[in-house]
Write a protein that holds these residues in place. Structure first.
Motif, mmCIF file in Angstrom:
data_model
loop_
_atom_site.group_PDB
_atom_site.id
_atom_site.type_symbol
_atom_site.label_atom_id
_atom_site.label_comp_id
_atom_site.label_asym_id
_atom_site.label_seq_id
_atom_site.Cartn_x
_atom_site.Cartn_y
_atom_site.Cartn_z
ATOM 1 N N UNK A 58 0.840 -1.207 0.000
ATOM 2 C CA UNK A 58 0.000 0.000 0.000
ATOM 3 C C UNK A 58 0.869 1.249 0.000
ATOM 4 N N UNK A 59 1.972 1.223 0.769
ATOM 5 C CA UNK A 59 2.891 2.365 0.798
ATOM 6 C C UNK A 59 3.583 2.547 -0.549
ATOM 7 N N UNK A 60 3.982 1.449 -1.193
ATOM 8 C CA UNK A 60 4.623 1.520 -2.509
ATOM 9 C C UNK A 60 3.654 2.049 -3.555
ATOM 10 N N UNK A 61 2.411 1.585 -3.518
ATOM 11 C CA UNK A 61 1.394 2.056 -4.462
ATOM 12 C C UNK A 61 1.135 3.546 -4.293
ATOM 13 N N UNK A 62 1.079 4.013 -3.042
ATOM 14 C CA UNK A 62 0.877 5.438 -2.776
ATOM 15 C C UNK A 62 2.065 6.251 -3.280
ATOM 16 N N UNK A 63 3.281 5.766 -3.031
ATOM 17 C CA UNK A 63 4.475 6.469 -3.497
ATOM 18 C C UNK A 63 4.487 6.596 -5.017
ATOM 19 N N UNK A 64 4.133 5.520 -5.711
ATOM 20 C CA UNK A 64 4.074 5.572 -7.175
ATOM 21 C C UNK A 64 3.030 6.566 -7.654
ATOM 22 N N UNK A 65 1.901 6.624 -6.956
ATOM 23 C CA UNK A 65 0.833 7.540 -7.344
ATOM 24 C C UNK A 65 1.224 8.993 -7.127
ATOM 25 N N UNK A 66 1.949 9.279 -6.028
ATOM 26 C CA UNK A 66 2.314 10.662 -5.704
ATOM 27 C C UNK A 66 3.504 11.160 -6.512
ATOM 28 N N UNK A 67 4.402 10.256 -6.896
ATOM 29 C CA UNK A 67 5.661 10.673 -7.507
ATOM 30 C C UNK A 67 5.778 10.303 -8.985
ATOM 31 N N UNK A 68 4.658 10.015 -9.623
ATOM 32 C CA UNK A 68 4.676 9.663 -11.041
ATOM 33 C C UNK A 68 4.834 10.926 -11.895
ATOM 34 N N UNK A 69 6.058 11.180 -12.344
ATOM 35 C CA UNK A 69 6.333 12.381 -13.136
ATOM 36 C C UNK A 69 5.790 12.283 -14.554
ATOM 37 N N UNK A 70 5.410 11.087 -14.959
ATOM 38 C CA UNK A 70 4.923 10.900 -16.324
ATOM 39 C C UNK A 70 3.398 10.749 -16.376
ATOM 40 N N UNK A 120 -4.816 12.105 -4.766
ATOM 41 C CA UNK A 120 -4.102 11.012 -5.420
ATOM 42 C C UNK A 120 -4.879 9.722 -5.211
ATOM 43 N N UNK A 121 -4.581 8.725 -6.042
ATOM 44 C CA UNK A 121 -5.140 7.394 -5.836
ATOM 45 C C UNK A 121 -4.440 6.726 -4.667
ATOM 46 N N UNK A 122 -5.206 5.992 -3.885
ATOM 47 C CA UNK A 122 -4.635 5.361 -2.696
ATOM 48 C C UNK A 122 -5.429 4.114 -2.335
ATOM 49 N N UNK A 123 -4.714 3.107 -1.815
ATOM 50 C CA UNK A 123 -5.344 1.877 -1.322
ATOM 51 C C UNK A 123 -5.449 1.881 0.203
ATOM 52 N N UNK A 124 -5.176 3.027 0.838
ATOM 53 C CA UNK A 124 -5.203 3.091 2.295
ATOM 54 C C UNK A 124 -6.629 2.903 2.793
#
Length: 435
Positions: free
Chosen positions: A71-83, A424-428
């Motif tokens: 869940x933390x990795x998914x959130x990080x990808x969602x917040x830091x996706x520069x593309x 952002x998208x999140x699974x939390x």
């Protein structure tokens, strides 16, 4: 011994369905051979809507997708996706059901009957590359109906902060608080607090009643927990105000606890003002530097330190001078937007210097407008500001070329009650607690 003549076995022809089933079985076998790390890397880049379906494929996938590290990795990808090609916006708005007479709108909004209206949390993905000549920004709107008792009255429902895809909702009439994750359609009501008192009887002059003065939601980076802070004032029957109290709710414990508050102020609701940014929540407030005198300021709460602070506003932009103020996040800084209340609006944008902590100084950066609009909502890009116009439609104003584009979003309530946040998208999950 009698020898039997050799006869080759006839191979049974397989049907197309059997062939396809065998191929899928072999493909699944290959997929199962993928390392858990590779599967996790692939799944962590998917949106919650897809992940909610993939949880049902296999028990190992369910365990992976619901694990805290994933869940933390998914959130990080969602917040830091520069593309990322889109930016996700959440709106709080009211939509009528088959109401054609405009004269009915006010009465339908005021009425507690939900049969003629819905209060929506509407998710919209705006394309980041929208430089074409089309005056409309096209996007699919995903509506989540706000449940009772929050949907009793559109004017009493407020967004009291958002963080990492989680939204805090407050009903200022019945003092209910809830957390919501719109991406996974989760909704959770918070427990009542012992600090809240029942309403005093009108004839009881000695009775004491409580009033929720401020609510804010944010993230504590030290404890890695989500918190809601609430400030409660107490009033006697003779309108005498007693010292305020404050409390904090943590998602991990699902409970409230009282905290110290050493500053007396009165927080008042202002459209498009309250925000959470980098662990600090901000409200508009009146402070009392000397007895009998009040002063406009920004009231702030540090989620990690659990302390309150007062932040002065720039000189000359007080409400008594006819100035309206809004707060926003712009270019990774807290920005104060001010304007005169009547007619086409020109907005002054002040940026707070937070290098010395939350008590920053203000620098005026630019003026935008004049623009025919009611209120600003949120910066969804550094050069694009969402606004509400007089008929309740939401538009995007480009600061550079000064063009306006219309969004497929409108609300029927007074424009000041429409809210918007960049999320952002999140699974939390808002339903799980630690331990």
């Amino acid at each position: 011994m009698k020898w039997k003549p050799y006869r080759p076995r006839q191979r049974k022809l397989e049907s197309r369905e059997q062939v396809d089933r065998g191929r899928k079985k072999r493909q699944m076998g290959k997929l199962c051979k993928l390392s858990e790390e590779m599967v996790g890397q692939f799944l962590s880049r998917l949106p919650p809507k897809a992940l909610m379906r993939f949880k049902c494929i296999h028990k190992s996938w369910y365990n992976l997708i619901t694990s805290p590290s994933f869940i933390a990795k998914n959130l990080s990808n969602s917040k830091n996706n520069k593309f990322a090609s889109t930016t996700r916006i959440l709106f709080k708005r009211t939509v009528l059901k088959d109401i054609k007479d405009k004269n009915e709108i006010f009465y339908v909004l005021r009425d507690n009957n939900n049969d003629r209206r819905d209060i929506f949390l509407s998710l919209l993905d705006l394309c980041n590359d929208n430089d074409g000549d089309d005056q409309n920004l096209h996007s699919v709107v995903d509506d989540l109906i706000v449940p009772l008792p929050f949907s009793i009255c559109p004017f009493s429902l407020q967004i009291a902060g958002h963080c990492d895809g989680l939204i805090c909702l407050v009903n200022i009439v019945n003092e209910e608080v809830a957390l919501c994750n719109p991406a996974i359609k989760e909704f959770k009501f918070l427990p009542r607090s012992s600090l809240l008192l029942p309403r005093r009887h009108p004839e009881d002059d000695d009775g004491i009643e409580s009033d929720v003065n401020a609510v804010g939601f944010g993230y504590d980076s030290k404890t890695q927990d989500y918190k809601i802070v609430r400030v409660i004032t107490y009033i006697t029957g003779i309108a005498y105000t007693l010292p305020s109290k404050a409390e904090v709710y943590t998602l991990s414990s699902h409970s409230w606890r009282e905290i110290k508050i050493d500053k007396e102020c009165h927080v008042f609701w202002t459209p498009s003002f309250e925000i959470h940014f980098r662990g600090i929540y901000y409200w508009s407030a009146l402070t009392y530097p000397t007895p009998g005198a009040d002063k406009e300021a920004i009231f702030a709460f540090d989620m990690s330190e659990e302390t309150f602070e007062e932040i002065p506003i720039p000189d000359g932009i007080c409400a008594r001078d006819g100035i309206i103020k809004f707060l926003a996040v712009w270019k990774e800084s807290v920005a104060l937007i001010s304007c005169k209340g009547d007619g086409p609006k020109s907005f002054d944008i002040w940026v707070m210097d937070d290098s010395s902590g939350i008590k920053g100084s203000w620098t005026k950066h630019l003026v935008i407008g004049p623009i025919e609009c009611e209120i600003p909502l949120v910066f969804w890009k550094s050069d694009e500001l969402l606004l509400v116009i007089s008929d309740g439609r939401v538009v995007s104003y480009h600061l550079g070329n000064k063009t306006i584009k219309y969004l497929p979003i409108h609300g029927v309530e007074d424009p000041q009650y429409i809210q918007a946040v960049v999320c952002v998208n999140s699974m939390i999950s808002v339903k799980k607690t630690k331990g």
